[in-house]
Design a protein around this motif. Structure first.
Motif, mmCIF file in Angstrom:
data_model
loop_
_atom_site.group_PDB
_atom_site.id
_atom_site.type_symbol
_atom_site.label_atom_id
_atom_site.label_comp_id
_atom_site.label_asym_id
_atom_site.label_seq_id
_atom_site.Cartn_x
_atom_site.Cartn_y
_atom_site.Cartn_z
ATOM 1 N N GLU A 77 0.757 -0.808 -0.138
ATOM 2 C CA GLU A 77 0.256 -0.284 -0.120
ATOM 3 C C GLU A 77 1.049 1.523 -0.150
ATOM 4 O O GLU A 77 0.164 2.380 -0.822
ATOM 5 C CB GLU A 77 -0.846 -0.226 1.488
ATOM 6 C CG GLU A 77 -1.562 -0.965 1.085
ATOM 7 C CD GLU A 77 -3.128 -1.217 2.052
ATOM 8 O OE1 GLU A 77 -2.721 -0.683 3.111
ATOM 9 O OE2 GLU A 77 -3.810 -2.208 2.359
ATOM 10 N N ALA A 78 2.269 1.222 0.443
ATOM 11 C CA ALA A 78 3.022 2.309 0.928
ATOM 12 C C ALA A 78 3.919 2.754 -0.698
ATOM 13 O O ALA A 78 4.712 3.405 -0.203
ATOM 14 C CB ALA A 78 4.016 2.780 1.986
ATOM 15 N N GLY A 79 3.498 1.205 -1.288
ATOM 16 C CA GLY A 79 4.510 1.218 -2.831
ATOM 17 C C GLY A 79 5.874 0.877 -2.440
ATOM 18 O O GLY A 79 7.156 0.862 -3.313
ATOM 19 N N VAL A 80 6.242 -0.331 -1.713
ATOM 20 C CA VAL A 80 7.373 -0.528 -1.277
ATOM 21 C C VAL A 80 7.249 -1.830 -1.583
ATOM 22 O O VAL A 80 6.224 -2.979 -1.465
ATOM 23 C CB VAL A 80 7.799 -0.317 0.570
ATOM 24 C CG1 VAL A 80 8.734 -1.242 0.798
ATOM 25 C CG2 VAL A 80 7.939 1.238 0.938
ATOM 26 N N ARG A 81 8.195 -2.761 -2.215
ATOM 27 C CA ARG A 81 8.398 -4.211 -2.578
ATOM 28 C C ARG A 81 8.348 -4.766 -1.018
ATOM 29 O O ARG A 81 8.943 -4.742 -1.027
ATOM 30 C CB ARG A 81 9.233 -3.946 -3.331
ATOM 31 C CG ARG A 81 8.860 -5.507 -4.488
ATOM 32 C CD ARG A 81 10.532 -5.687 -5.557
ATOM 33 N NE ARG A 81 11.523 -5.548 -5.041
ATOM 34 C CZ ARG A 81 12.458 -5.885 -5.256
ATOM 35 N NH1 ARG A 81 12.332 -7.478 -5.113
ATOM 36 N NH2 ARG A 81 13.557 -5.430 -4.968
ATOM 37 N N PRO A 82 7.674 -5.325 -0.754
ATOM 38 C CA PRO A 82 7.913 -6.646 0.337
ATOM 39 C C PRO A 82 9.486 -7.354 0.181
ATOM 40 O O PRO A 82 8.767 -8.613 0.264
ATOM 41 C CB PRO A 82 6.865 -7.262 0.983
ATOM 42 C CG PRO A 82 5.888 -7.381 -1.051
ATOM 43 C CD PRO A 82 6.918 -6.150 -2.101
ATOM 44 N N THR A 83 9.938 -6.947 -0.030
ATOM 45 C CA THR A 83 11.560 -8.059 0.251
ATOM 46 C C THR A 83 11.390 -8.951 2.028
ATOM 47 O O THR A 83 10.764 -8.435 2.153
ATOM 48 C CB THR A 83 12.892 -7.130 0.592
ATOM 49 O OG1 THR A 83 13.010 -6.256 0.605
ATOM 50 C CG2 THR A 83 12.355 -6.921 -1.618
#
Length: 143
Positions: A17-23
């Motif tokens: 949702e924050a535009g961060v790729r969940p690595t």
């Protein structure tokens, strides 16, 4: 007091949702942030906390991730002098700072108001205002 900064979303959903790729490293860091009460993290102390909890990441990864999270609004970076703290309360608020202990804490309740802000220099705009109220032990109340 535990807080869920996502309003119920899991860490992966919150990152997306924050535009961060969940690595994996980002998920591990977000999970560690979400499980604690509102607090003020220094990268070094948070790195040790993660390692003590079995999450082994480089200090550079922790620094970069905390910076990235603050850029997208998941954390608030509070910096002054040569120190940076990352506040897990991303809402607009101000802080008390105890110079003797280095402790940073949220100012509860009504927040200080700043009036008569100067105009930003040409080509710049004001992005926000941080009020940090520095504290010291009162001479009337020695330890």
């Amino acid at each position: 007091m535990n807080r869920d900064p996502s309003g119920g979303a899991c860490a992966a959903e919150q990152l997306v949702e924050a535009g961060v790729r969940p690595t994996r490293p980002r998920l591990a860091i977000m999970e560690a942030i979400r499980t604690g009460a509102t607090r003020h993290l220094t990268p070094e102390a948070f790195h040790r906390e993660l390692a003590d909890g079995g999450v082994h990441l480089s200090l550079a990864t922790v620094y970069n991730t905390l910076n990235h999270f603050s850029e997208v609004g998941l954390l608030r970076r509070v910096g002054f002098g040569d120190r940076s703290y990352y506040c897990t309360n991303a809402a607009e608020h101000h802080h008390f700072y105890d110079e003797a202990t280095g402790r940073l804490e949220d100012i509860p309740g009504a927040q200080p108001q700043v009036v008569c802000l100067p105009e930003a220099p040409p080509g710049m705009e004001i992005d926000g205002v941080e009020v940090i109220v520095k504290l010291r032990r009162s001479r009337q109340y020695p330890r």
